[in-house]
Design an enzyme around this catalytic site. Structure first.
Site, PDB file in Angstrom:
ATOM      1  N   HIS A 198      14.596   2.458   4.314  1.00 54.41           N
ATOM      2  CA  HIS A 198      15.315   3.698   4.612  1.00 54.41           C
ATOM      3  C   HIS A 198      16.346   4.030   3.551  1.00 54.41           C
ATOM      4  O   HIS A 198      16.486   5.179   3.147  1.00 54.41           O
ATOM      5  CB  HIS A 198      16.037   3.578   5.947  1.00 54.41           C
ATOM      6  CG  HIS A 198      15.169   3.896   7.111  1.00 54.41           C
ATOM      7  ND1 HIS A 198      14.383   5.022   7.130  1.00 54.41           N
ATOM      8  CD2 HIS A 198      14.963   3.255   8.271  1.00 54.41           C
ATOM      9  CE1 HIS A 198      13.735   5.047   8.265  1.00 54.41           C
ATOM     10  NE2 HIS A 198      14.062   3.987   8.974  1.00 54.41           N
ATOM     11  N   ARG A 305       1.023  10.730   4.211  1.00 46.88           N
ATOM     12  CA  ARG A 305       0.763   9.514   5.000  1.00 46.88           C
ATOM     13  C   ARG A 305       1.251   9.784   6.426  1.00 46.88           C
ATOM     14  O   ARG A 305       2.394  10.194   6.614  1.00 46.88           O
ATOM     15  CB  ARG A 305       1.527   8.333   4.423  1.00 46.88           C
ATOM     16  CG  ARG A 305       1.039   7.870   3.060  1.00 46.88           C
ATOM     17  CD  ARG A 305       1.858   6.667   2.607  1.00 46.88           C
ATOM     18  NE  ARG A 305       1.280   5.987   1.473  1.00 46.88           N
ATOM     19  CZ  ARG A 305       1.721   6.121   0.219  1.00 46.88           C
ATOM     20  NH1 ARG A 305       2.724   6.921  -0.054  1.00 46.88           N
ATOM     21  NH2 ARG A 305       1.143   5.449  -0.767  1.00 46.88           N
ATOM     22  N   ARG A 341      -3.813  12.451   5.350  1.00 48.22           N
ATOM     23  CA  ARG A 341      -4.622  11.243   5.498  1.00 48.22           C
ATOM     24  C   ARG A 341      -4.532  10.774   6.939  1.00 48.22           C
ATOM     25  O   ARG A 341      -3.449  10.703   7.512  1.00 48.22           O
ATOM     26  CB  ARG A 341      -4.108  10.150   4.568  1.00 48.22           C
ATOM     27  CG  ARG A 341      -4.975   8.894   4.614  1.00 48.22           C
ATOM     28  CD  ARG A 341      -4.515   7.873   3.617  1.00 48.22           C
ATOM     29  NE  ARG A 341      -3.279   7.248   4.022  1.00 48.22           N
ATOM     30  CZ  ARG A 341      -2.637   6.341   3.277  1.00 48.22           C
ATOM     31  NH1 ARG A 341      -3.116   6.000   2.097  1.00 48.22           N
ATOM     32  NH2 ARG A 341      -1.530   5.789   3.705  1.00 48.22           N
ATOM     33  N   GLU A 440     -10.744   2.995  -2.389  1.00 50.31           N
ATOM     34  CA  GLU A 440      -9.778   1.916  -2.594  1.00 50.31           C
ATOM     35  C   GLU A 440     -10.369   0.550  -2.266  1.00 50.31           C
ATOM     36  O   GLU A 440      -9.673  -0.458  -2.260  1.00 50.31           O
ATOM     37  CB  GLU A 440      -8.491   2.175  -1.791  1.00 50.31           C
ATOM     38  CG  GLU A 440      -8.693   2.575  -0.354  1.00 50.31           C
ATOM     39  CD  GLU A 440      -7.399   3.033   0.338  1.00 50.31           C
ATOM     40  OE1 GLU A 440      -6.297   2.788  -0.165  1.00 50.31           O
ATOM     41  OE2 GLU A 440      -7.522   3.635   1.422  1.00 50.31           O
ATOM     42  N   ASN A 463      -3.384   1.523  -5.470  1.00 47.51           N
ATOM     43  CA  ASN A 463      -2.542   0.445  -4.925  1.00 47.51           C
ATOM     44  C   ASN A 463      -3.434  -0.601  -4.254  1.00 47.51           C
ATOM     45  O   ASN A 463      -3.275  -1.798  -4.460  1.00 47.51           O
ATOM     46  CB  ASN A 463      -1.557   0.983  -3.889  1.00 47.51           C
ATOM     47  CG  ASN A 463      -0.665   2.069  -4.453  1.00 47.51           C
ATOM     48  OD1 ASN A 463      -0.573   2.225  -5.661  1.00 47.51           O
ATOM     49  ND2 ASN A 463      -0.021   2.826  -3.590  1.00 47.51           N
ATOM     50  N   ASP A 464      -4.357  -0.121  -3.437  1.00 50.30           N
ATOM     51  CA  ASP A 464      -5.267  -1.048  -2.765  1.00 50.30           C
ATOM     52  C   ASP A 464      -6.459  -1.410  -3.639  1.00 50.30           C
ATOM     53  O   ASP A 464      -6.927  -2.544  -3.617  1.00 50.30           O
ATOM     54  CB  ASP A 464      -5.774  -0.432  -1.450  1.00 50.30           C
ATOM     55  CG  ASP A 464      -4.778  -0.645  -0.325  1.00 50.30           C
ATOM     56  OD1 ASP A 464      -4.284  -1.776  -0.194  1.00 50.30           O
ATOM     57  OD2 ASP A 464      -4.471   0.323   0.394  1.00 50.30           O
ATOM     58  N   ARG A 474      -1.092  -7.040  -3.069  1.00 54.89           N
ATOM     59  CA  ARG A 474      -0.209  -6.073  -3.728  1.00 54.89           C
ATOM     60  C   ARG A 474       1.270  -6.303  -3.451  1.00 54.89           C
ATOM     61  O   ARG A 474       2.114  -5.721  -4.119  1.00 54.89           O
ATOM     62  CB  ARG A 474      -0.619  -4.632  -3.353  1.00 54.89           C
ATOM     63  CG  ARG A 474      -0.448  -4.296  -1.901  1.00 54.89           C
ATOM     64  CD  ARG A 474      -1.122  -2.978  -1.548  1.00 54.89           C
ATOM     65  NE  ARG A 474      -0.161  -1.910  -1.331  1.00 54.89           N
ATOM     66  CZ  ARG A 474      -0.475  -0.714  -0.843  1.00 54.89           C
ATOM     67  NH1 ARG A 474      -1.736  -0.425  -0.555  1.00 54.89           N
ATOM     68  NH2 ARG A 474       0.438   0.197  -0.668  1.00 54.89           N
ATOM     69  N   CYS A 511      -4.137   8.830  -6.114  1.00 54.79           N
ATOM     70  CA  CYS A 511      -2.877   8.919  -5.376  1.00 54.79           C
ATOM     71  C   CYS A 511      -2.144   7.588  -5.348  1.00 54.79           C
ATOM     72  O   CYS A 511      -1.183   7.412  -4.609  1.00 54.79           O
ATOM     73  CB  CYS A 511      -3.092   9.470  -3.970  1.00 54.79           C
ATOM     74  SG  CYS A 511      -4.191   8.455  -2.984  1.00 54.79           S
TER      75      CYS A 511
END
Ligand code: PEP
Ligand code: MG
Length: 596
Positions: A198, A305, A341, A440, A463-464, A474, A511
């Site tokens: 946060h 997301r 997504r 991914e 990323n994945d 990761r 992305c």
């Protein structure tokens, strides 16, 4: 206990919100509360339960009061986080478990709550997704508030901060941040947290420099210590000498003029010198981030997301909640497109029943589209919300973690059913809504030519993809040296996916975080990617480097890269190429002086 400090003591954390700040430390020690553990007898049980419930009630009142007092609209837009905390304070799991523990184990309220937290913590720790795992901190913020009330301790009155300070804390709850007079806060640094905590999200969106994950900040820093923080590199210098301060100020001045220069690119089209146009879009998690996306020149939302909608609650989001959220999204970004997504949850342990199904290997478990295809009611509710919102703007749907054709066909079949239901109920939606697959997983990239016939677009999630292709977790710092975006295997995969997409006549987006690094963006351009989606702040710098390049030269660069056998050879070649091609920008990034 903070100790006397040597001068120029440098500690390294994670740069969470860019900017260099020199200022005095304001130390918040609120999380260091010692919890008494006492056994109680039967006669004391109900009194202890009451004491606990009163502390919860107190905490609720405090949060409601903080919320009420926020007047600044810029800050107010984040106050939904306080609602999340209020929701946690009503959470059955937290309250009933603790009450049951007081009654069954005959322990005091502090101990019982601590045991409940321990149990919830274990469940959270098993979560593979960094973003979701970070949300466990919400639980801790809320519990710290209850503990304080139980112990009769007052909260630091940080609303009364005077002068410009750098807030130093073990962790900062959104409630802390929101109740501060932000005019007096020059920066934040915290012991814990990652890029998606946060503190990081809020400070980025408020434009306040921040460094998180410093581990030892609160034990090394005394209140009032002079500090320098660099929210880009994650460096913090305690008690800097004048000379060191000067060198940071000089760097700040250079970065400022570079940022001003780079921001000029925000509103320009992402077009190379030889006329190749790509689309630069934003990755966001909250509708509130759209203003930042627009300011940084996003040409749409390339990845929305949706996980946040499902978090910190004991029930599931209703169709209406989905609809209202996505409707705000598409209306705010209109006439540009938003890519939503569907749920990419790491196993059903996040949902109301999350104690069941504790997977040993969640990265390879029942996650994302696999979960949606199993829990079809949850999936259909989300799809109905998305489809209804599609009548209010431009939107496309993206399915995460597709591993084969069956999954995409099943997802499309369910989407078809939901469409039929809406038509029957005479509810309007975009009949021609586009659907895409995240690429991914290596099995999906291998059959990209087959998958391309099934969808309207691809979005490569590096990323994945890197994680699964190279078998490198990761988020595991012990193997992070193997997490190489320019690994020859990764480049071959991307090249094949782009070729397959283009042969089928569909656009191919990226992305993953990889696209935010200008040197990698150049390689991705040369590989033929059509769309780049990234955190909003990175858009102008990537746009700048793309606008300064010719597609043809990047294509030739990429051809060269395929001659090499290792990631380090490729990385070295690309860095050298960039330094030669963009001497000013690259010398600036690479040759920054570091204080050790
Ligand atoms: C990715 O995997 O690259 C991606 C964009 O998705 P996430 O980071 O949400 O898994
Ligand atoms: Mg992913």
């Amino acid at each position: 206990m903070a100790v006397q400090q040597q001068i120029n003591k440098c500690i390294q954390g994670i740069g969470a919100s860019p900017g260099i700040i020199i200022g005095k430390a304001y130390l918040i020690e609120r999380f260091k509360v010692r919890l008494p553990q006492k056994r109680i007898d039967s006669g004391q049980v109900e009194g202890e339960v009451k004491r606990f419930l009163n502390a919860v009630e107190d905490s609720r009142d405090q949060l409601a009061e903080i919320k009420e007092k926020i007047l600044d609209p810029q800050v107010r837009k984040h106050s939904f986080i306080l609602d999340v905390h209020l929701m946690i304070l009503n959470d059955e799991m937290l309250l009933q478990d603790t009450v049951d523990r007081i009654r069954k184990k005959k322990v005091n309220a502090e101990w019982a709550l601590d045991l409940t937290l321990e149990k919830l913590d274990t469940a959270f720790k098993a979560i593979e997704d960094e973003y979701l795992r970070e949300r466990r901190s919400d639980l801790h913020y809320v519990s710290a508030r209850i503990f304080r009330s139980l112990l009769g301790k007052k909260h630091d009155d940080i609303s009364k901060i005077k002068g410009k300070v750098i807030v130093v804390a073990h962790d900062l709850s959104p409630a802390d941040t929101l109740q501060m007079n932000l005019d007096h806060v020059a920066g934040f640094i915290t012991d814990i947290g990652g890029k998606v905590s946060h503190t990081a999200i809020l400070s980025r969106s408020l434009g306040i420099p921040a460094v998180v994950g410093l581990e030892v900040a609160t034990s090394l820093i005394n209140g009032g210590d002079p500090l320098i923080i660099d929210g880009e590199t994650g460096e913090v210098v305690i008690n800097p000498t004048e000379e060191v301060s000067k060198s940071f100020l000089e760097r700040k001045r250079r970065i400022r003029s570079m940022d001003r220069e780079v921001l000029k690119y925000a509103s320009l089209p992402a077009e190379t010198r030889d006329g190749v146009r790509v689309r630069l879009q934003a990755n966001i998690e909250m509708v509130e981030e759209i203003s930042s996306a627009k300011m940084h020149g996003a040409e749409g939302i390339g990845l929305y997301r949706t996980e946040i909608l499902y978090l910190n609650r004991k029930d599931l989001p209703t169709e209406e909640e989905h609809f209202q959220t996505y409707r705000r999204l598409v209306e705010n970004i209109y006439p540009k497109t938003a890519t939503i997504r569907t749920l990419d949850i790491g196993g059903d342990k996040f949902l109301p029943d999350y104690s069941k199904n504790n997977e040993l290997n969640p990265a390879l478990g029942l996650r994302a589209i696999r979960f949606s295809l199993k829990e079809t009611d949850i999936f259909k509710t989300q799809l109905r919300g998305i489809l209804r919102a599609s009548a209010h703007g431009k939107l496309r749907i993206l399915f995460p973690m597709i591993s084969g054709v069956e999954e995409i066909r099943q997802a499309k079949a369910i989407l078809g059913e939901v469409k039929k239901g809406l038509t029957k109920a005479k509810i309007s939606f975009d009949e021609k809504i586009e659907i895409g697959a995240m690429i991914e997983i290596p099995s999906a990239s291998d059959i990209a030519d087959i998958l391309a016939r099934e969808v309207d677009f691809f979005s490569i999630g590096t990323n994945d993809l890197i994680q699964y292709a190279l078998a490198v977790d990761r988020i595991n710092e012990h193997v992070s040296y193997l997490y190489e975006p320019l690994h020859p295997a990764v480049l071959r995969i991307i090249r094949w996916v782009v070729q397959s997409g283009h042969q089928a006549g569909i656009p191919v987006a990226i992305c993953g975080e990889m696209a935010t690094e200008p040197a990698y963006a150049i390689v991705l351009l040369g590989l033929g990617l059509d769309e780049f989606s990234m955190n909003p702040v990175s858009i102008p710098k990537v746009k700048k480097v793309l606008r300064m390049s010719r597609f043809e030269e990047t294509r030739l660069l990429v051809e060269q890269l395929f001659q090499f056998s290792t990631a380090s050879e490729i990385e070295g070649y690309v860095r050298h190429w960039m330094a030669k091609r963009f001497p000013e920008d690259f010398i600036q990034c690479d040759a920054e002086e570091r204080i050790t």
